[in-house]
Design a protein around this motif. Structure first.
Motif, PDB file in Angstrom:
ATOM      1  N   UNK A   1     -37.815  42.572  17.216  1.00  0.00           N
ATOM      2  CA  UNK A   1     -37.544  43.480  16.095  1.00  0.00           C
ATOM      3  C   UNK A   1     -36.939  42.721  14.909  1.00  0.00           C
ATOM      4  N   UNK A   2     -36.024  41.799  15.210  1.00  0.00           N
ATOM      5  CA  UNK A   2     -35.407  40.998  14.146  1.00  0.00           C
ATOM      6  C   UNK A   2     -36.453  40.196  13.396  1.00  0.00           C
TER       7      UNK A   2
ATOM      8  N   UNK B   1     -29.053  45.136  15.558  1.00  0.00           N
ATOM      9  CA  UNK B   1     -30.185  44.211  15.655  1.00  0.00           C
ATOM     10  C   UNK B   1     -29.615  42.800  15.665  1.00  0.00           C
ATOM     11  N   UNK B   2     -29.797  42.111  16.785  1.00  0.00           N
ATOM     12  CA  UNK B   2     -29.161  40.813  16.948  1.00  0.00           C
ATOM     13  C   UNK B   2     -29.928  39.729  16.194  1.00  0.00           C
ATOM     14  N   UNK B   3     -29.235  38.645  15.916  1.00  0.00           N
ATOM     15  CA  UNK B   3     -29.863  37.494  15.279  1.00  0.00           C
ATOM     16  C   UNK B   3     -29.960  36.330  16.236  1.00  0.00           C
ATOM     17  N   UNK B   4     -30.711  35.324  15.829  1.00  0.00           N
ATOM     18  CA  UNK B   4     -30.924  34.170  16.707  1.00  0.00           C
ATOM     19  C   UNK B   4     -29.681  33.311  16.837  1.00  0.00           C
ATOM     20  N   UNK B   5     -28.800  33.351  15.820  1.00  0.00           N
ATOM     21  CA  UNK B   5     -27.581  32.549  15.752  1.00  0.00           C
ATOM     22  C   UNK B   5     -27.868  31.055  15.665  1.00  0.00           C
ATOM     23  N   UNK B   6     -29.099  30.677  15.468  1.00  0.00           N
ATOM     24  CA  UNK B   6     -29.487  29.276  15.256  1.00  0.00           C
ATOM     25  C   UNK B   6     -29.790  29.114  13.763  1.00  0.00           C
ATOM     26  N   UNK B   7     -29.134  28.198  13.052  1.00  0.00           N
ATOM     27  CA  UNK B   7     -29.270  28.116  11.587  1.00  0.00           C
ATOM     28  C   UNK B   7     -30.609  27.557  11.123  1.00  0.00           C
ATOM     29  N   UNK B   8     -31.681  28.257  11.468  1.00  0.00           N
ATOM     30  CA  UNK B   8     -33.010  27.782  11.070  1.00  0.00           C
ATOM     31  C   UNK B   8     -33.209  27.886   9.558  1.00  0.00           C
ATOM     32  N   UNK B   9     -32.423  28.734   8.871  1.00  0.00           N
ATOM     33  CA  UNK B   9     -32.576  28.871   7.421  1.00  0.00           C
ATOM     34  C   UNK B   9     -32.194  27.585   6.702  1.00  0.00           C
TER      35      UNK B   9
END
Length: 507
Positions: free
Chosen positions: A479-480, A410-418
């Motif tokens: 899905x993520x 399951x891939x992630x956005x890779x953008x540090x929105x957290x």
């Protein structure tokens, strides 16, 4: 200029306007309610701390009863003059042999402008946003003394080869704030009973001499326990000497008229080592075990996060235990708990956030704790843990959205929105939590604690949606996003239903 007898303290009436410079005797012996009047909050706090240190040495109350009396009643002239005995030449800014907070005979290739002595005025990220132009051009004796004290006690050194003070490069200072300057000073002066507990040799060590009377020897190794109260409160870690003053004129800092103004100073690199830990009465400290050895240090601002996150360290002492941090509030805060008598606490918090010798942020504010704060530390702890628990729940859910789940493809956005959402959480929760600490009924807190849970839960959901909304229609992230949202809801439910106090490491 003698700080004990001359007029150098810039003040204004608490109710009214008009700035004047008064002497220490006028401040301590008159009932008028005055406040400091300087253009920068950090300079005002440094001036207050400087005055506290002087009063601490010259007129320490004998017990708690006298501490209360001093807060309420001005000194008599006789009491003031009696306190000066033996100190008459210790605080003279331009003394021919032992100038205040300086070392006579500094050798430097060139002079340095006074703006470098005023912390964060030049060479810092924040200087363009918070300072008036020309503020450090020409300082009166009072502002020069305050700047010397502030640089030595509260700021990092000038750079490579220059030492910082006994508390480290950028320590947090916590003081009690009262309705006027005179009562504020006495509220932060430890009485003899308090001094005996933490500085048992304080009376004998008065004769050691200040660093400008008995200078530190180059490359000397100094046991921290040998540094007395007087020497430690006015510790000067650098070799600094003010250049001869120029003609009369207006002080560029406080705006007052001065018969002499200081335009520059000399500084030289100087090295020594302090072995051990010297407990400063105005700073909280922590103790941690490293490789089986307990280590103590004064805390500072290391992250751009609000002060409520640090309240546990600033206000509540805790013994060192296995896998836990030992901590101790500043001694003046501990004494304030005994002086509280059902009254709210107004705590001044000040310090700098630095990147080595550069100041990147000035932090000076007042936090209020409603009456009962001295008896209900458990409620204060619960508020802080609750805030951090919701912050961590939001960060975990968004971190999952960013990183994905590699084991399940399951891939992630890779953008540090957290990270963006976490900053917004701190910014938007700061006013609510700070106001809650100032207004909560500590005797009956349940209703307000429930409201805190509801507010933080709604805030986390709002910030989660704002952070993920741009990716809502990204097919590969559907899905993520769903999994991350379920994780957030599950964690918020646990916090709301069970009041779990999240204290897990931040991913």
């Amino acid at each position: 200029m003698n700080l004990l007898t001359d007029r150098w303290i810039p003040v204004r009436p608490v109710a009214g306007c008009g700035v004047e410079q008064i002497s220490l005797e006028t401040l301590l012996c008159e009932p008028h309610q005055r406040a400091l009047s300087l253009p920068r909050d950090d300079m005002e706090m440094a001036a207050c701390q400087l005055l506290v240190c002087i009063v601490q040495l010259l007129w320490p109350p004998t017990n708690m009863e006298q501490s209360i009396q001093r807060i309420q009643t001005p000194l008599t002239k006789e009491e003031f003059l009696a306190g000066l005995t033996g100190w008459e030449e210790s605080f003279i800014l331009n003394h021919p042999e032992h100038p205040f907070m300086q070392v006579k005979g500094v050798i430097a290739k060139e002079t340095t402008g006074m703006d470098k002595l005023m912390v964060g005025l030049t060479g810092s990220t924040s200087c363009a946003f918070v300072n008036q132009p020309g503020q450090g051009e020409a300082l009166c004796g009072g502002c020069a003394a305050i700047a010397l004290f502030n640089q030595a006690c509260n700021a990092p050194g000038f750079g490579g080869g220059f030492k910082s003070g006994l508390r480290g490069g950028a320590p947090i200072t916590t003081l009690i704030q009262q309705r006027c300057l005179r009562s504020t000073l006495w509220a932060n002066v430890l009485n003899a009973e308090s001094l005996e507990r933490d500085y048992p040799e304080w009376q004998k060590q008065h004769c050691q001499g200040f660093t400008w009377q008995k200078p530190i020897v180059s490359n000397e190794k100094i046991p921290a326990h040998s540094i007395g109260l007087a020497r430690g409160l006015f510790w000067q870690p650098a070799h600094i000497e003010l250049s001869p003053p120029s003609a009369a004129g207006q002080c560029s800092a406080c705006g007052g008229q001065a018969d002499k103004r200081y335009l520059s100073f000399l500084k030289a690199k100087f090295n020594y080592t302090v072995e051990g830990f010297w407990l400063h009465p105005h700073s909280p400290c922590v103790e941690q075990t490293k490789k089986g050895i307990p280590e103590k240090r004064h805390i500072g601002f290391t992250l751009p996060i609000p002060c409520w996150t640090q309240v546990g360290r600033l206000l509540i002492s805790q013994q060192l235990e296995k896998n836990q941090e030992g901590r101790r509030a500043a001694l003046v805060i501990e004494q304030a708990r005994q002086l509280a008598n059902g009254k709210p606490l107004y705590m001044s918090i000040g310090g700098y956030r630095n990147n080595q010798a550069a100041i990147v942020e000035r932090r000076h504010e007042v936090m209020v704790f409603s009456q009962g704060w001295d008896r209900h530390q458990d409620i204060i702890n619960e508020i802080i843990h609750t805030g951090q628990g919701y912050r961590l729940a939001l960060r975990k859910a968004l971190y999952l959205f960013v990183e994905g789940m590699k084991d399940n493809d399951i891939i992630g956005s890779r953008i540090p929105v957290h990270e963006v959402a976490e900053r917004r959480f701190y910014r938007e929760s700061d006013i609510y939590i700070t106001r809650l600490l100032a207004t909560i009924n500590y005797e009956q807190p349940l209703k307000e604690l429930e409201s805190l849970h509801l507010y933080l839960s709604a805030l986390c959901q709002s910030l989660f949606e704002a952070a993920t909304d741009p990716y809502d229609h990204h097919v590969k992230l559907i899905q993520t996003l769903a999994i991350s949202r379920r994780v957030l809801i599950a964690q918020l439910s646990a916090l709301k239903m069970q009041g779990e106090q999240a204290d897990e490491p931040t991913p």
